[in-house]
Design a protein around this motif. Structure first.
Motif, PDB file in Angstrom:
ATOM      1  N   ALA A  91       0.821  -1.210   0.000  1.00  0.00           N
ATOM      2  CA  ALA A  91       0.000   0.000   0.000  1.00  0.00           C
ATOM      3  C   ALA A  91       0.855   1.259   0.000  1.00  0.00           C
ATOM      4  N   ILE A  92       1.923   1.258   0.793  1.00  0.00           N
ATOM      5  CA  ILE A  92       2.759   2.455   0.925  1.00  0.00           C
ATOM      6  C   ILE A  92       3.709   2.617  -0.254  1.00  0.00           C
ATOM      7  N   GLU A  93       4.445   1.556  -0.586  1.00  0.00           N
ATOM      8  CA  GLU A  93       5.535   1.704  -1.543  1.00  0.00           C
ATOM      9  C   GLU A  93       5.055   1.851  -2.986  1.00  0.00           C
ATOM     10  N   CYS A  94       3.908   1.277  -3.307  1.00  0.00           N
ATOM     11  CA  CYS A  94       3.383   1.483  -4.666  1.00  0.00           C
ATOM     12  C   CYS A  94       2.990   2.943  -4.862  1.00  0.00           C
ATOM     13  N   THR A  95       2.374   3.535  -3.852  1.00  0.00           N
ATOM     14  CA  THR A  95       2.040   4.966  -3.912  1.00  0.00           C
ATOM     15  C   THR A  95       3.300   5.809  -3.936  1.00  0.00           C
ATOM     16  N   GLY A 147       7.688  12.802  -1.676  1.00  0.00           N
ATOM     17  CA  GLY A 147       7.135  14.111  -1.353  1.00  0.00           C
ATOM     18  C   GLY A 147       5.979  14.069  -0.371  1.00  0.00           C
ATOM     19  N   ASN A 148       5.895  13.008   0.405  1.00  0.00           N
ATOM     20  CA  ASN A 148       4.794  12.870   1.357  1.00  0.00           C
ATOM     21  C   ASN A 148       5.353  12.471   2.719  1.00  0.00           C
ATOM     22  N   GLN A 149       5.395  13.416   3.621  1.00  0.00           N
ATOM     23  CA  GLN A 149       5.981  13.172   4.938  1.00  0.00           C
ATOM     24  C   GLN A 149       5.221  12.098   5.715  1.00  0.00           C
ATOM     25  N   ARG A 150       3.914  12.063   5.546  1.00  0.00           N
ATOM     26  CA  ARG A 150       3.128  11.083   6.292  1.00  0.00           C
ATOM     27  C   ARG A 150       3.413   9.664   5.817  1.00  0.00           C
ATOM     28  N   LEU A 151       3.567   9.502   4.511  1.00  0.00           N
ATOM     29  CA  LEU A 151       3.939   8.180   3.990  1.00  0.00           C
ATOM     30  C   LEU A 151       5.270   7.740   4.575  1.00  0.00           C
ATOM     31  N   ARG A 152       6.219   8.660   4.598  1.00  0.00           N
ATOM     32  CA  ARG A 152       7.545   8.327   5.131  1.00  0.00           C
ATOM     33  C   ARG A 152       7.465   7.972   6.607  1.00  0.00           C
ATOM     34  N   LYS A 153       6.641   8.710   7.348  1.00  0.00           N
ATOM     35  CA  LYS A 153       6.525   8.449   8.781  1.00  0.00           C
ATOM     36  C   LYS A 153       5.885   7.094   9.039  1.00  0.00           C
ATOM     37  N   ILE A 154       4.859   6.766   8.282  1.00  0.00           N
ATOM     38  CA  ILE A 154       4.214   5.461   8.453  1.00  0.00           C
ATOM     39  C   ILE A 154       5.199   4.348   8.125  1.00  0.00           C
ATOM     40  N   MET A 155       5.957   4.520   7.047  1.00  0.00           N
ATOM     41  CA  MET A 155       6.901   3.490   6.643  1.00  0.00           C
ATOM     42  C   MET A 155       8.051   3.371   7.634  1.00  0.00           C
ATOM     43  N   SER A 156       8.431   4.482   8.249  1.00  0.00           N
ATOM     44  CA  SER A 156       9.533   4.420   9.221  1.00  0.00           C
ATOM     45  C   SER A 156       9.151   3.536  10.400  1.00  0.00           C
ATOM     46  N   GLY A 157       7.851   3.512  10.736  1.00  0.00           N
ATOM     47  CA  GLY A 157       7.403   2.640  11.805  1.00  0.00           C
ATOM     48  C   GLY A 157       7.428   1.178  11.426  1.00  0.00           C
ATOM     49  N   LEU A 158       7.460   0.907  10.115  1.00  0.00           N
ATOM     50  CA  LEU A 158       7.471  -0.464   9.624  1.00  0.00           C
ATOM     51  C   LEU A 158       8.878  -0.937   9.283  1.00  0.00           C
ATOM     52  N   ASN A 159       9.812   0.000   9.153  1.00  0.00           N
ATOM     53  CA  ASN A 159      11.142  -0.345   8.646  1.00  0.00           C
ATOM     54  C   ASN A 159      11.862  -1.392   9.486  1.00  0.00           C
ATOM     55  N   GLY A 196       4.986   6.658 -13.811  1.00  0.00           N
ATOM     56  CA  GLY A 196       4.514   6.364 -12.476  1.00  0.00           C
ATOM     57  C   GLY A 196       3.626   5.133 -12.388  1.00  0.00           C
ATOM     58  N   GLU A 197       2.741   4.960 -13.352  1.00  0.00           N
ATOM     59  CA  GLU A 197       1.841   3.813 -13.314  1.00  0.00           C
ATOM     60  C   GLU A 197       2.603   2.502 -13.500  1.00  0.00           C
ATOM     61  N   ARG A 198       3.557   2.510 -14.430  1.00  0.00           N
ATOM     62  CA  ARG A 198       4.354   1.301 -14.639  1.00  0.00           C
ATOM     63  C   ARG A 198       5.208   1.006 -13.408  1.00  0.00           C
ATOM     64  N   ALA A 199       5.781   2.053 -12.818  1.00  0.00           N
ATOM     65  CA  ALA A 199       6.615   1.861 -11.626  1.00  0.00           C
ATOM     66  C   ALA A 199       5.796   1.256 -10.485  1.00  0.00           C
ATOM     67  N   ALA A 200       4.578   1.756 -10.309  1.00  0.00           N
ATOM     68  CA  ALA A 200       3.715   1.224  -9.249  1.00  0.00           C
ATOM     69  C   ALA A 200       3.340  -0.224  -9.532  1.00  0.00           C
ATOM     70  N   MET A 201       3.072  -0.533 -10.809  1.00  0.00           N
ATOM     71  CA  MET A 201       2.731  -1.902 -11.187  1.00  0.00           C
ATOM     72  C   MET A 201       3.901  -2.849 -10.939  1.00  0.00           C
ATOM     73  N   GLU A 202       5.112  -2.389 -11.294  1.00  0.00           N
ATOM     74  CA  GLU A 202       6.301  -3.218 -11.098  1.00  0.00           C
ATOM     75  C   GLU A 202       6.602  -3.401  -9.608  1.00  0.00           C
ATOM     76  N   MET A 203       6.377  -2.363  -8.820  1.00  0.00           N
ATOM     77  CA  MET A 203       6.593  -2.470  -7.376  1.00  0.00           C
ATOM     78  C   MET A 203       5.593  -3.456  -6.776  1.00  0.00           C
ATOM     79  N   PHE A 204       4.342  -3.367  -7.212  1.00  0.00           N
ATOM     80  CA  PHE A 204       3.318  -4.298  -6.727  1.00  0.00           C
ATOM     81  C   PHE A 204       3.707  -5.741  -7.063  1.00  0.00           C
ATOM     82  N   SER A 205       4.142  -5.947  -8.302  1.00  0.00           N
ATOM     83  CA  SER A 205       4.532  -7.285  -8.735  1.00  0.00           C
ATOM     84  C   SER A 205       5.716  -7.792  -7.912  1.00  0.00           C
ATOM     85  N   HIS A 206       6.703  -6.935  -7.699  1.00  0.00           N
ATOM     86  CA  HIS A 206       7.902  -7.314  -6.949  1.00  0.00           C
ATOM     87  C   HIS A 206       7.567  -7.704  -5.511  1.00  0.00           C
TER      88      HIS A 206
END
Length: 234
Positions: A91-95, A147-159, A196-206
């Motif tokens: 959810a986080i990294e594809c966005t 460019g989204n501080q909240r995304l980074r903060k949420i992910m930092s809690g998961l790192n 961006g769409e291809r990158a998100a698709m590739e990240m989802f697949s990975h």
């Protein structure tokens, strides 16, 4: 952290929590191992209170289980836990990678792609070392340039959970980093093309493929363990 260490900057509970978290992530404390509050209080010359407070924080983060009968035990990274971690990552990294395509400097993206390709050209120990070193690069770029501080903060809690799964499970997968290399290259190519769409698709697949590989590995390991147990009982 050794006995007699000086605790500062953070509260005692925060420092103990960080120290115990590191013990778990690096497998000095292994899944299902009991954590003796008194032992660590004596080891670090503390009262039991900050250790108990640290345990509460670790329980909330998913690193330990606390029960009246068994006490405090390191949590187990089973399939259910890993699925939860990867669902959040997807959810986080594809966005994040979709947004990063808009802002990542061209040189940064090209350098990352070049390094992945260079790692693929190496052989033996040099290849393994470089693949391990750059394994998380594209994931870090996604968060750094989203460019989204909240995304980074949420992910930092998961790192730390991601790091724990990486050190406990992922590195034991057969050819773990070789398998993900072409997936990382495809993500980087989309990043360089600002697609961006291809990158998100590739990240989802990975990430989905990674989860499938991990679950298969754990399933096979459990089957082998069951066969061993049956043989021993026989």
């Amino acid at each position: 952290m050794e006995s007699g260490a000086i605790f500062n900057r953070y509260s005692l509970a925060e420092q103990v929590e960080r120290a115990l978290r590191e013990e778990i992530i690096t497998n000095r404390l292994v899944p299902n191992q009991r954590i003796d509050v008194t032992h660590y209080a004596n080891k670090w010359s503390l009262s039991p209170t900050p250790v108990r407070d640290a345990i509460k924080a670790l329980e909330a983060a998913g690193f330990v289980h606390v029960s009246p009968r068994r006490g405090v035990n390191v949590a187990e990274l089973d399939e259910a836990a890993l699925r939860e971690i990867y669902e959040i990552r997807i959810a986080i990294e594809c966005t994040a990678i979709r947004r990063a395509c808009e802002t990542v400097p061209e040189r940064v993206a090209l350098d990352a792609l070049a390094n992945y390709r260079l790692a693929g050209e190496k052989e033996g120990a040099a290849r393994d070392a470089m693949l391990m070193e750059i394994d998380l690069v594209v994931h870090e770029l996604a968060l750094e340039y989203c460019g989204n501080q909240r995304l980074r903060k949420i992910m930092s809690g998961l790192n730390d959970l991601v790091r724990w799964s990486r050190l406990s499970v992922i590195r034991n997968l057969p050819q773990a980093y070789d398998t993900t290399l072409p997936e990382h290259i495809r993500i980087c190519e989309a990043l360089c093309e600002r697609d961006g769409e291809r990158a998100a698709m590739e990240m989802f697949s990975h990430l989905s493929n990674s989860l499938d590989r991990i679950c298969k590995f754990l399933g096979d390991a459990n089957k082998n363990q069951n066969r061993t147990d049956q043989t021993v009982r026989a």
